[in-house]
Design a protein around this motif. Sequence first.
Motif, short mmCIF file in Angstrom:
data_model
loop_
_atom_site.label_atom_id
_atom_site.label_comp_id
_atom_site.label_asym_id
_atom_site.label_seq_id
_atom_site.Cartn_x
_atom_site.Cartn_y
_atom_site.Cartn_z
N MET A 145 -5.96 -16.39 5.10
CA MET A 145 -6.08 -16.41 3.64
C MET A 145 -7.21 -15.48 3.23
SD MET A 145 -5.49 -17.54 0.52
CE MET A 145 -4.33 -18.87 0.84
N SER A 146 -6.88 -14.37 2.62
CA SER A 146 -7.87 -13.43 2.11
C SER A 146 -7.42 -12.94 0.75
CB SER A 146 -8.04 -12.25 3.07
OG SER A 146 -8.61 -12.67 4.30
N ALA A 147 -8.31 -12.25 0.06
CA ALA A 147 -8.00 -11.66 -1.24
C ALA A 147 -8.05 -10.15 -1.10
CB ALA A 147 -8.98 -12.14 -2.30
N ILE A 148 -6.97 -9.47 -1.47
CA ILE A 148 -6.98 -8.02 -1.42
C ILE A 148 -6.98 -7.47 -2.84
CG2 ILE A 148 -5.75 -8.01 0.76
CD1 ILE A 148 -3.26 -6.96 -0.75
N ALA A 149 -7.57 -6.29 -3.00
CA ALA A 149 -7.60 -5.61 -4.29
C ALA A 149 -7.65 -4.11 -4.04
CB ALA A 149 -8.79 -6.06 -5.13
N GLY A 150 -7.13 -3.34 -4.96
CA GLY A 150 -7.16 -1.89 -4.83
C GLY A 150 -6.95 -1.22 -6.16
N ILE A 151 -7.56 -0.06 -6.33
CA ILE A 151 -7.37 0.76 -7.53
C ILE A 151 -7.18 2.21 -7.09
CG2 ILE A 151 -8.35 1.61 -9.69
CD1 ILE A 151 -9.99 -0.94 -9.87
N PHE A 152 -6.06 2.79 -7.47
CA PHE A 152 -5.76 4.20 -7.20
C PHE A 152 -5.80 4.93 -8.54
CE2 PHE A 152 -1.97 7.20 -6.03
CZ PHE A 152 -2.84 8.28 -6.00
N SER A 153 -6.79 5.81 -8.70
CA SER A 153 -6.92 6.58 -9.94
C SER A 153 -5.97 7.77 -9.87
CB SER A 153 -8.37 7.05 -10.12
OG SER A 153 -9.25 5.94 -10.22
N ARG A 154 -4.86 7.64 -10.56
CA ARG A 154 -3.83 8.69 -10.53
C ARG A 154 -4.17 9.85 -11.45
NH1 ARG A 154 1.69 6.46 -11.82
NH2 ARG A 154 2.52 7.91 -10.26
N GLY A 155 -5.09 9.63 -12.39
CA GLY A 155 -5.54 10.69 -13.27
C GLY A 155 -7.03 10.84 -13.14
N THR A 156 -7.69 11.22 -14.21
CA THR A 156 -9.15 11.34 -14.19
C THR A 156 -9.77 9.94 -14.15
OG1 THR A 156 -9.00 13.34 -15.52
CG2 THR A 156 -11.15 12.26 -15.42
N SER A 157 -10.75 9.76 -13.29
CA SER A 157 -11.38 8.45 -13.14
C SER A 157 -12.00 8.01 -14.46
CB SER A 157 -12.46 8.51 -12.05
OG SER A 157 -13.13 7.26 -11.98
N GLY A 158 -11.76 6.74 -14.80
CA GLY A 158 -12.26 6.21 -16.06
C GLY A 158 -13.51 5.36 -15.90
N GLY A 159 -14.27 5.53 -14.85
CA GLY A 159 -15.47 4.72 -14.65
C GLY A 159 -15.60 4.31 -13.21
N SER A 160 -16.46 3.36 -12.98
CA SER A 160 -16.74 2.91 -11.62
C SER A 160 -15.65 1.97 -11.14
CB SER A 160 -18.10 2.21 -11.55
OG SER A 160 -18.28 1.64 -10.28
N THR A 161 -14.80 2.46 -10.25
CA THR A 161 -13.76 1.59 -9.72
C THR A 161 -14.35 0.54 -8.78
OG1 THR A 161 -13.33 3.22 -7.97
CG2 THR A 161 -11.94 3.31 -9.94
N GLU A 162 -15.47 0.86 -8.13
CA GLU A 162 -16.08 -0.13 -7.25
C GLU A 162 -16.56 -1.34 -8.04
OE1 GLU A 162 -18.86 1.05 -4.36
OE2 GLU A 162 -17.54 2.52 -3.40
N THR A 163 -17.12 -1.12 -9.21
CA THR A 163 -17.53 -2.24 -10.06
C THR A 163 -16.32 -3.08 -10.45
OG1 THR A 163 -19.42 -1.01 -10.94
CG2 THR A 163 -18.61 -2.89 -12.24
N CYS A 164 -15.21 -2.40 -10.81
CA CYS A 164 -13.98 -3.11 -11.15
C CYS A 164 -13.48 -3.94 -9.97
CB CYS A 164 -12.90 -2.12 -11.60
SG CYS A 164 -13.16 -1.41 -13.23
N LEU A 165 -13.54 -3.34 -8.77
CA LEU A 165 -13.08 -4.05 -7.57
C LEU A 165 -13.91 -5.30 -7.30
CD1 LEU A 165 -10.93 -3.69 -5.26
CD2 LEU A 165 -11.03 -1.88 -6.96
N HIS A 166 -15.21 -5.18 -7.44
CA HIS A 166 -16.07 -6.35 -7.24
C HIS A 166 -15.75 -7.44 -8.26
CE1 HIS A 166 -18.66 -5.19 -3.94
NE2 HIS A 166 -18.88 -4.00 -4.49
N ASN A 167 -15.48 -7.04 -9.49
CA ASN A 167 -15.11 -8.03 -10.52
C ASN A 167 -13.78 -8.70 -10.19
OD1 ASN A 167 -17.43 -7.48 -11.97
ND2 ASN A 167 -16.43 -5.99 -13.32
N MET A 168 -12.82 -7.92 -9.68
CA MET A 168 -11.54 -8.48 -9.30
C MET A 168 -11.70 -9.48 -8.16
SD MET A 168 -9.23 -5.01 -9.50
CE MET A 168 -7.68 -5.74 -8.94
N LEU A 169 -12.50 -9.12 -7.17
CA LEU A 169 -12.75 -10.03 -6.06
C LEU A 169 -13.47 -11.28 -6.53
CD1 LEU A 169 -13.77 -7.49 -3.25
CD2 LEU A 169 -11.64 -8.79 -3.42
#
Length: 641
Positions: free
Chosen positions: A1-25
Motif C-alpha cells: 500500500m503506497s501513494a503514487i503521484a506524478g505531474i508531466f508538464s506538457r507545456g510551459t511549466s506553471g510553477g513548482s511541480t515539486e511543491t504540488c507533488l508534496h501537497n498531493m502526497l
Amino acid sequence: MSAIAGIFSRGTSGGSTETCLHNMLSTMQARFSDGQKVLTIGPMTLGLGWANTSGERKGGPFSLHGKSLSIVGDIRLDNREALIPILGNCAGGITDSELVLKAYRRWGESMLAHLDGDFAFVIWDNSRQLAFCARDRFGIKPFYFRLTRMQFSVASSISALVEMEGSGLNVDEDRIADFLVGLPNETDRTAFQQINRLPPGNYMTITRDDVHTAGYWVAGPSPPIAQAELPDAFAELFTRSVANRMRGTEQVGVMLSGGLDSSSIACVARNLRSIQGQGALDAYSLVFERGSGADEIHSIQSVLNTGGFKSHVLGPEMPEPFAHHESVLREQSELFLAPGLSNIRSIYAQARANGQHVLLDGHGGDEVVSHGYGRLRELTDQCRWLSLWREACGVAKTLNVSPAAICLQLLTSRFAASGNLFNSFSSFSHSILPYRLRAKLSGRRTRWRQLVNEDLVRRSNLVARYSVAQGAKPGKADEQGEHLQIVSNPLIPHAFEVLDRAAGANCIEPRYPFWDKELLLFCLGLPASEKLGNGWTRLILRQAMEGILPPEVQWRRDKADFTSNIAVSMLSHNHALMSAIMGTDADRIAPYVNMDFLRKAFQRLSQQGDRARLDDVLHVWRSVWLSLWLKQMERGTSVEY
C-alpha cells in the motif's frame, strides 16, 4: 500500500511541480507510513508515499542509467522470482518497482505480458520524453489522472487531484444517475468530468503532443487438465496465490466471515504460517445478532476451533450505515455502491490498531470460481432433463426457491423466441440472494428507474446506457460465456477501489487471493460440471478444500443476507437524518431523485423494519448518501454542478 503521484508538464511549466507533488502526497498521507520522496527529471515530477508492506529495503521513485528511465509505482509482483533470472543483474534486494523498470528496458511497452500481480505505475522515458502508465488486469490498484493540453497529473486517489485543481471541477450527472439505479462507474470515468481513471488491464502513453490508451489483456480459459486432477490443481494454484499474498511481512491478518471463500483463505494461510514456524494468524470477524440473516457465528467458530488463529471479533451491534459520513466521503471522494462499507471500515480500523499491515480478503470468490449457474442453461439446451432437475434441486436449496420455478423459467427460455432467461441469463448468474430471484420473477426489472427524476433520466441518456449495461453481452451462451461476463463486470474494479480507499485510510493493504491470473484462467477453463455438480455450486473449491476446511463450512449452502440488519440499523440510528432528507433538505436531491417514489419507499421501510424489501433499503440508502455527498460538495469551492 503506497501513494503514487506524478505531474508531466506538457507545456510551459506553471510553477513548482515539486511543491504540488508534496501537497498531493500530503492529501494521501494516510496511505503510507515509511516516508516520502519526490524526484524531478526534466518536465516530469514523480512522488511516492511509501508503506513497506512487502519487506523491501527502499521505496522509490527509482531510476536507471542516470535517470534515463524512472518509475514510481504501487506494485506487488507474483512472479518476481521468475523475472529475476530473465532480467539479469538483479541484486537479492531488488524491489518490485526496480524489476518493472528493468522489464520496460528489456521489452518496452510489451512488458505487461510478463507481469503478474497488482500494480499501478508511471515510467518516465526521458530519451523519448514519454510517460508510460499501466494498471493491473483486475483494477486492484487505483490509478486516477487529469489530462489537459498543458499538463498530465496522476495520483492514487481522486482527492489528491481534486485538491490539486482547486477550482473548475464539474460533477458528472451521468454518474449520479448511474449511482441511483445501482450501475457502477464506467471504468474510465469518475464523478468529476475532468478526472478520469485508467481502466483495469490498460496502459497509456503520453507525450507533449500525443496520448494513446489501449488494453493489454483479455481474460480467456487456460488449456484443459485431466478431470481427475482438477481439485488438486486448483488447490495448488490457490495455495500458491495465498502464499504470494503473504510475502514481505509477518503482520498479515485475514478477514474471516465464516463463508466458503474467507474460510478457505484463512485455513490455507494458517497452514502456511505453521509450516514457516510463525505464530497464530490474526483473524477478524464481524458477528451479528443471533438468528438474524447475517448471523455467521457458528461457521466462524467452526473455523476458529481448528486452531492456529488469534481471533478478533467485532459486534454484535452493526455499525451505523451513515456514521462518520464526512470522513467517509472525504475518503471515498465519489459515490459508492457498498451498503456494508461501515462494517469493513470497522475491521480495517481494528486491524490498524493491532499493528496489521496486510489483510487477506475473500472478496471475489463467487466471481472467480463461479456458482456454475450457466450449466443449467447448457443442460436445458441439451435436453438433459434428469440432470437438469437434479442440479435445479441443489440450486433451489441454495437460493431458497422452488426447483420447479427454476425449471419453468429455463424451459420458457428454451422455447421462447427471445431465447433469454429472465430477459438476461447473466442476471440469474448473480441471483445469490433469494429476494433478488423472487423480485426478478415478479417483474422488478420494469421498475428499475423509478427512483430517478425523469428530467435526469432524459438529460443523462440513462435508458440507453442502462440497456447496454443490462443487455446480452457478446460471447458463448454457456457457462464459460456466462463466467467471462461475470469476471468482466465493471462492479469488480468499482468494489476494489471502494475497498482500497477504506483500507488506505487505515494504512492497510488488502490482498485478494482469488484474484490471481493463473487461478482465474484455470477456473474459466473448467468444465461446467466442476462448478455446479450434484446440486453443489462452486464444487471445485469445496473438493479442493477437503481436509482443510471443517466439513460444516466446506459443504454449507446458505449465505449471509445483511438486508434486515442494514434496515434495522438505518431505522435505529438514522431515522431523524432520513426524515430530514425526505423533508426539510429535500431540495438538495430533488433535481436527481423522484421524491414521491422515495418517500413511499421510506414509508414502507419504516413500517416493515427487518422485513423490508431489498429495493426499498437500497433506494433510501443511495438517496441519503447522495444528499450527504452533495452537501459536502457544496461546502467546498472547487466543484461546480
